[in-house]
Scaffold this motif. Structure first.
Motif, PDB file in Angstrom:
ATOM      1  N   CYS A   1       0.812  -1.226   0.000  1.00  0.00           N
ATOM      2  CA  CYS A   1       0.000   0.000   0.000  1.00  0.00           C
ATOM      3  C   CYS A   1       0.844   1.274   0.000  1.00  0.00           C
ATOM      4  CB  CYS A   1      -0.942  -0.006   1.208  1.00  0.00           C
ATOM      5  SG  CYS A   1      -2.126  -1.353   1.214  1.00  0.00           S
ATOM      6  N   ARG A   2       2.167   1.113   0.002  1.00  0.00           N
ATOM      7  CA  ARG A   2       3.090   2.249  -0.081  1.00  0.00           C
ATOM      8  C   ARG A   2       2.823   3.299   1.009  1.00  0.00           C
ATOM      9  NH1 ARG A   2       3.372   3.116  -6.696  1.00  0.00           N
ATOM     10  NH2 ARG A   2       3.994   0.960  -7.181  1.00  0.00           N
ATOM     11  N   LEU A   3       2.892   2.845   2.250  1.00  0.00           N
ATOM     12  CA  LEU A   3       2.555   3.713   3.376  1.00  0.00           C
ATOM     13  C   LEU A   3       3.773   4.342   4.055  1.00  0.00           C
ATOM     14  CD1 LEU A   3      -0.265   1.633   5.133  1.00  0.00           C
ATOM     15  CD2 LEU A   3      -0.469   3.387   3.362  1.00  0.00           C
ATOM     16  N   ARG A   4       4.898   4.382   3.352  1.00  0.00           N
ATOM     17  CA  ARG A   4       6.122   4.897   3.980  1.00  0.00           C
ATOM     18  C   ARG A   4       5.950   6.325   4.511  1.00  0.00           C
ATOM     19  NH1 ARG A   4      12.288   3.982   1.953  1.00  0.00           N
ATOM     20  NH2 ARG A   4      13.321   5.096   3.657  1.00  0.00           N
ATOM     21  N   GLU A   5       5.378   7.209   3.706  1.00  0.00           N
ATOM     22  CA  GLU A   5       5.226   8.603   4.135  1.00  0.00           C
ATOM     23  C   GLU A   5       4.119   8.780   5.174  1.00  0.00           C
ATOM     24  OE1 GLU A   5       6.516  11.683   3.857  1.00  0.00           O
ATOM     25  OE2 GLU A   5       8.302  10.808   2.976  1.00  0.00           O
ATOM     26  N   VAL A   6       3.316   7.722   5.379  1.00  0.00           N
ATOM     27  CA  VAL A   6       2.292   7.753   6.424  1.00  0.00           C
ATOM     28  C   VAL A   6       2.890   7.289   7.742  1.00  0.00           C
ATOM     29  CG1 VAL A   6       0.064   6.808   7.174  1.00  0.00           C
ATOM     30  CG2 VAL A   6       0.442   7.357   4.763  1.00  0.00           C
ATOM     31  N   LEU A   7       3.716   6.234   7.688  1.00  0.00           N
ATOM     32  CA  LEU A   7       4.286   5.648   8.900  1.00  0.00           C
ATOM     33  C   LEU A   7       5.582   6.318   9.330  1.00  0.00           C
ATOM     34  CD1 LEU A   7       3.650   1.905   8.011  1.00  0.00           C
ATOM     35  CD2 LEU A   7       2.271   3.385   9.470  1.00  0.00           C
ATOM     36  N   PHE A   8       6.336   6.855   8.366  1.00  0.00           N
ATOM     37  CA  PHE A   8       7.582   7.562   8.663  1.00  0.00           C
ATOM     38  C   PHE A   8       7.601   8.891   7.894  1.00  0.00           C
ATOM     39  CE2 PHE A   8       8.328   3.069   9.238  1.00  0.00           C
ATOM     40  CZ  PHE A   8       8.968   3.013  10.470  1.00  0.00           C
ATOM     41  N   PRO A   9       6.680   9.779   8.238  1.00  0.00           N
ATOM     42  CA  PRO A   9       6.506  11.018   7.460  1.00  0.00           C
ATOM     43  C   PRO A   9       7.681  11.971   7.596  1.00  0.00           C
ATOM     44  CG  PRO A   9       5.149  11.062   9.436  1.00  0.00           C
ATOM     45  CD  PRO A   9       5.744   9.691   9.356  1.00  0.00           C
ATOM     46  N   THR A  10       8.032  12.586   6.494  1.00  0.00           N
ATOM     47  CA  THR A  10       9.079  13.617   6.490  1.00  0.00           C
ATOM     48  C   THR A  10       8.502  14.998   6.211  1.00  0.00           C
ATOM     49  OG1 THR A  10       9.481  13.309   4.123  1.00  0.00           O
ATOM     50  CG2 THR A  10      10.759  11.934   5.653  1.00  0.00           C
ATOM     51  N   GLY A  11       7.281  15.027   5.626  1.00  0.00           N
ATOM     52  CA  GLY A  11       6.657  16.302   5.288  1.00  0.00           C
ATOM     53  C   GLY A  11       7.082  16.827   3.943  1.00  0.00           C
ATOM     54  N   GLN A  12       8.057  16.154   3.315  1.00  0.00           N
ATOM     55  CA  GLN A  12       8.575  16.642   2.034  1.00  0.00           C
ATOM     56  C   GLN A  12       7.588  16.443   0.892  1.00  0.00           C
ATOM     57  OE1 GLN A  12      12.285  14.605   1.540  1.00  0.00           O
ATOM     58  NE2 GLN A  12      13.254  15.648   3.274  1.00  0.00           N
ATOM     59  N   SER A  13       6.688  15.454   1.029  1.00  0.00           N
ATOM     60  CA  SER A  13       5.729  15.182  -0.046  1.00  0.00           C
ATOM     61  C   SER A  13       4.384  15.856   0.191  1.00  0.00           C
ATOM     62  CB  SER A  13       5.508  13.668  -0.176  1.00  0.00           C
ATOM     63  OG  SER A  13       6.730  13.029  -0.460  1.00  0.00           O
ATOM     64  N   ALA A  14       4.263  16.631   1.260  1.00  0.00           N
ATOM     65  CA  ALA A  14       2.976  17.232   1.601  1.00  0.00           C
ATOM     66  C   ALA A  14       2.582  18.309   0.593  1.00  0.00           C
ATOM     67  CB  ALA A  14       3.030  17.843   2.999  1.00  0.00           C
ATOM     68  N   PHE A  15       1.300  18.437   0.376  1.00  0.00           N
ATOM     69  CA  PHE A  15       0.779  19.444  -0.551  1.00  0.00           C
ATOM     70  C   PHE A  15       0.839  20.828   0.102  1.00  0.00           C
ATOM     71  CE2 PHE A  15      -1.337  15.562  -1.920  1.00  0.00           C
ATOM     72  CZ  PHE A  15      -1.103  15.602  -3.296  1.00  0.00           C
ATOM     73  N   GLU A  16       1.234  21.821  -0.686  1.00  0.00           N
ATOM     74  CA  GLU A  16       1.232  23.203  -0.203  1.00  0.00           C
ATOM     75  C   GLU A  16      -0.175  23.781  -0.325  1.00  0.00           C
ATOM     76  OE1 GLU A  16       3.610  24.846   1.167  1.00  0.00           O
ATOM     77  OE2 GLU A  16       5.225  23.412   0.883  1.00  0.00           O
ATOM     78  N   LEU A  17      -0.578  24.552   0.682  1.00  0.00           N
ATOM     79  CA  LEU A  17      -1.881  25.207   0.638  1.00  0.00           C
ATOM     80  C   LEU A  17      -1.756  26.505  -0.159  1.00  0.00           C
ATOM     81  CD1 LEU A  17      -3.048  24.781   4.319  1.00  0.00           C
ATOM     82  CD2 LEU A  17      -3.781  23.490   2.344  1.00  0.00           C
ATOM     83  N   GLU A  18      -2.622  26.690  -1.126  1.00  0.00           N
ATOM     84  CA  GLU A  18      -2.555  27.873  -1.971  1.00  0.00           C
ATOM     85  C   GLU A  18      -3.269  29.063  -1.327  1.00  0.00           C
ATOM     86  OE1 GLU A  18      -4.076  26.819  -5.743  1.00  0.00           O
ATOM     87  OE2 GLU A  18      -2.541  25.310  -6.164  1.00  0.00           O
ATOM     88  N   ASN A  19      -4.412  28.794  -0.734  1.00  0.00           N
ATOM     89  CA  ASN A  19      -5.241  29.903  -0.253  1.00  0.00           C
ATOM     90  C   ASN A  19      -5.043  30.217   1.222  1.00  0.00           C
ATOM     91  OD1 ASN A  19      -6.424  30.091  -2.818  1.00  0.00           O
ATOM     92  ND2 ASN A  19      -7.885  28.477  -2.315  1.00  0.00           N
ATOM     93  N   ASN A  20      -4.679  29.228   2.001  1.00  0.00           N
ATOM     94  CA  ASN A  20      -4.597  29.474   3.436  1.00  0.00           C
ATOM     95  C   ASN A  20      -3.390  28.788   4.078  1.00  0.00           C
ATOM     96  OD1 ASN A  20      -5.550  26.942   3.005  1.00  0.00           O
ATOM     97  ND2 ASN A  20      -7.444  27.195   4.159  1.00  0.00           N
ATOM     98  N   PRO A  21      -2.161  29.128   3.675  1.00  0.00           N
ATOM     99  CA  PRO A  21      -0.970  28.481   4.224  1.00  0.00           C
ATOM    100  C   PRO A  21      -0.728  28.807   5.682  1.00  0.00           C
ATOM    101  CG  PRO A  21      -0.314  30.302   2.836  1.00  0.00           C
ATOM    102  CD  PRO A  21      -1.796  30.143   2.667  1.00  0.00           C
TER     103      PRO A  21
ATOM    104  N   SER B   1      -8.918   1.300  -2.405  1.00  0.00           N
ATOM    105  CA  SER B   1      -8.066   2.111  -1.529  1.00  0.00           C
ATOM    106  C   SER B   1      -8.268   3.609  -1.728  1.00  0.00           C
ATOM    107  CB  SER B   1      -6.595   1.764  -1.760  1.00  0.00           C
ATOM    108  OG  SER B   1      -6.238   1.986  -3.121  1.00  0.00           O
ATOM    109  N   ALA B   2      -8.822   4.017  -2.859  1.00  0.00           N
ATOM    110  CA  ALA B   2      -9.046   5.448  -3.106  1.00  0.00           C
ATOM    111  C   ALA B   2     -10.467   5.886  -2.726  1.00  0.00           C
ATOM    112  CB  ALA B   2      -8.792   5.759  -4.575  1.00  0.00           C
ATOM    113  N   HIS B   3     -11.241   4.993  -2.115  1.00  0.00           N
ATOM    114  CA  HIS B   3     -12.642   5.315  -1.835  1.00  0.00           C
ATOM    115  C   HIS B   3     -12.779   6.386  -0.752  1.00  0.00           C
ATOM    116  CE1 HIS B   3     -16.955   4.743  -1.438  1.00  0.00           C
ATOM    117  NE2 HIS B   3     -16.817   4.508  -0.137  1.00  0.00           N
ATOM    118  N   TYR B   4     -11.962   6.304   0.293  1.00  0.00           N
ATOM    119  CA  TYR B   4     -12.072   7.251   1.410  1.00  0.00           C
ATOM    120  C   TYR B   4     -11.088   8.406   1.240  1.00  0.00           C
ATOM    121  CZ  TYR B   4     -14.901   3.661   3.642  1.00  0.00           C
ATOM    122  OH  TYR B   4     -15.878   2.742   3.909  1.00  0.00           O
TER     123      TYR B   4
END
Length: 622
Positions: A145-165, A302-305
């Motif tokens: 399920c490729r959960l590396r960034e969920v279980l060992f998050p670095t924050g590097q792949s996180a989406f930037e907020l455009e309207n409310n950073p 896996s993309a349902h929720y």
């Protein structure tokens, strides 16, 4: 131990070949910190060790077990074990029976036709492996399920907020999925409204993102029901909510509000697991962590929720929390939200070996030790990934003071309703008016019955009885003749003390229709009471430096201390032996706080020491 096993005897209990093998394998990992590479292998070993411990404990029930069964219903008896076999005493033939659920066992007609009152049986118990199997599967799926960034998050792949950073509030960041694919953490100290925060976020998602599907979970059925009821109270979310129960759940325990929107067959009065299409038709699915495995087994995509919430996440083992994640989560499409408090009770683990090496650490607690979620010295927590709730809506400031200073850096602010929290500030039993807190020192003794290892302390029981009498009288003066369950709670660390309190206070209960809830700290996690009484039980007439720590037993646990001290809204009464409690830092801080603020009564440490010296002098003279 023999055979080269390095485990302590109190962990393994029996040095079987399986135990030796696991200990051998584990030696290769015990010096390695948990990481993405060894994640599945490490948790697989820990789960096997936990299973061995559970198997050892349940097998004790089968040793020399000759039981007399009392059949209360025509076709079933109520038991607490999932699997068992039944033999007539002194006979080799086995009478077969079928397991209907975790609490009810149905017997075949052949058994009922030959059963007689008083007949004795040998019963062999076996553990229910399904919860462990669910955790094994979840741990194995993390790579697929490729959960590396969920279980060992670095924050590097996180989406930037455009309207409310610059958003800071937890709800706004959750709805905006600012942490994705990393989990968003809601660190909620006692009474700060963790569940309310999650429910508010769910309401906002339903209103602003109607195309999104939500999965909301909790470790226990009671916590899941509480979460579901709070969601249902909102008119926006109510039509979309579905509560999925396990087939083994008790139908009689379903809250009235939930009966019309769950998987209960109204005709058969039994739970049924719906088809995949029906499960996917509900916008908000609410279920326990274990029952979430049904959604994985049914093949929900896996993309349902789009959002996956776990309430009381600090109370579950990491492998339990994995169950809805591994198989239902697509990291960059779904925002995971974990809410809990690592300063309160953690997972309940049978094996001390497994607990020591990581199975006793929740996912939320482990993540909070990753740099991404740690507090910065200057800027505090990064609100894009974690929020610490600071407003306490439960307790009087005097009750909140000590746990706030000990565990939460003094940051908690009292926002509770003053009408509720001040309701006992003029109580005649208070040593100091306006300060609804009492520590009552009691020089009791530890007692045990010959056939029971559980400890009790009758001196403390008698003191509690007098306080209960005064409380009942106080409620009656205010015109409250029926004391509701949330009015009075009594927290006790030992089962035998619970029995003694219930027996001694039976007349009070009859007089007031309902008196109190009495139970362990574990039973009180997540609950709140107008008045809380705590009996610490542990006491000794003579202590030495070598055995003082041991004497504290279950009381010597800062998380239990924290939970016990933070259940009360308006009045907290603690009964205990200061000679024993002073050896623990947290208890010593609390006792000193009570003494300094004039809310200490009963025997003091100096009184006890003086009495002991006087007793010794009298013996010398005689």
């Amino acid at each position: 131990m023999s055979h080269g096993c390095s485990c302590k005897k109190r962990v393994c209990h029996a040095c079987t070949s399986d135990t030796i093998f696991l200990c051998y394998l584990f030696r290769h990992l015990e010096n390695m910190p948990l990481n993405w590479i060894n994640y599945w292998q490490r948790f697989k070993l820990l789960l096997h060790i936990e299973e061995l411990q559970k198997r050892t404990e349940i097998e004790k029930l089968s040793q020399d077990s000759c039981y007399t069964l009392k059949v209360l219903l025509v076709s079933c008896i109520v038991l607490s074990c999932r699997f068992l076999s039944l033999h007539r005493a002194h006979q080799l033939s086995c009478l077969s029976l079928s397991v209907h659920s975790t609490t009810r066992v149905n017997f075949e007609c052949r058994f009922l036709s030959c059963f007689k009152e008083g007949m004795r049986f040998h019963i062999s118990f076996a553990i229910n492996r399904m919860p462990l199997r669910n955790q094994h599967r979840a741990a194995e799926l993390v790579y697929k399920c490729r959960l590396r960034e969920v279980l060992f998050p670095t924050g590097q792949s996180a989406f930037e907020l455009e309207n409310n950073p610059e958003q800071r509030k937890a709800v706004e960041h959750i709805v905006a999925a600012s942490a994705k694919p990393a989990p968003y953490l809601v660190f909620g100290p006692p009474g700060t409204g963790k569940t309310v925060t999650l429910v508010e976020a769910i309401k906002r998602i339903v209103k602003t993102r109607p195309s999104c599907n939500i999965l909301a979970c909790a470790p226990s059925n009671s916590a899941t029901d509480n979460l579901c009821e709070k969601i249902l109270q909102d008119k926006i979310a109510k039509p979309s909510v579905y509560r999925l129960y396990a087939l083994s759940c008790s139908v009689t325990k379903i809250p009235e509000m939930i009966k019309s929107c769950c998987n209960l067959n109204q005709k058969t009065k039994r739970f049924e697991i719906p088809l995949k299409a029906e499960l996917m038709s509900h916008k908000i699915m609410v279920t326990s962590l274990q029952t979430a495995s049904r959604l994985v087994s049914k093949g929900i995509p896996s993309a349902h929720y789009s959002y996956l919430f776990v309430d009381e996440a600090s109370y579950s083992a990491e492998t339990e929390c994995l169950i809805p994640l591994a198989g239902l989560l697509k990291p960059h499409k779904c925002q995971v939200v974990l809410a809990g408090d690592p300063k309160q009770l953690g997972p309940i683990i049978s094996s001390m070996l497994a607990e020591t090496h990581g199975l006793g650490v929740s996912m939320l607690e482990r993540l909070m030790n990753i740099d991404l979620y740690k507090r910065h010295e200057t800027y505090g927590f990064n609100n894009r990934f974690i929020s610490k709730l600071l407003r306490n809506y439960r307790s009087h400031p005097a009750i909140l003071k000590v746990p706030n200073e000990l565990f939460y850096d003094g940051e908690l602010q009292s926002y509770a309703d003053t009408k509720t929290t001040s309701s006992f500030c003029r109580w005649e039993q208070l040593p100091r008016k306006g300060f609804p807190l009492i520590f009552h020192g009691v020089a009791g003794t530890n007692e045990r019955d010959s056939n029971d290892p559980s400890v009790y302390n009758m001196a403390e029981v008698d003191v509690l009885k007098e306080y209960l009498k005064a409380l009942v009288a106080h409620f009656h003066k205010k015109g409250v003749n029926k004391i509701e369950p949330n009015n009075i709670g009594i927290i006790v660390p030992y089962r035998k003390q619970v029995e003694k309190i219930n027996k001694r206070t039976a007349l009070i209960k009859l007089a007031s229709i309902y008196s109190s809830q009495v139970g362990s700290v574990e039973q009180f996690q997540g609950k709140e009471f107008n008045v809380t009484l705590v009996s610490t039980v542990r006491s000794m007439t003579k202590l030495t430096a070598a055995n003082q720590k041991f004497t504290l037993g279950f009381v010597d646990n800062e998380r239990r201390f924290n939970v016990a001290m933070t259940r009360a809204q308006a009045l907290l009464i603690v009964v205990g032996d200061p000679r024993v409690l002073k050896t623990d830092h947290n208890w010593n801080t609390f006792i000193h706080y009570c003494a300094t603020n004039g809310c200490y009564r009963g025997i003091t440490v100096s009184d006890a020491e003086e009495d002991h010296r006087a007793s010794g002098n009298m013996q010398d003279e005689s």
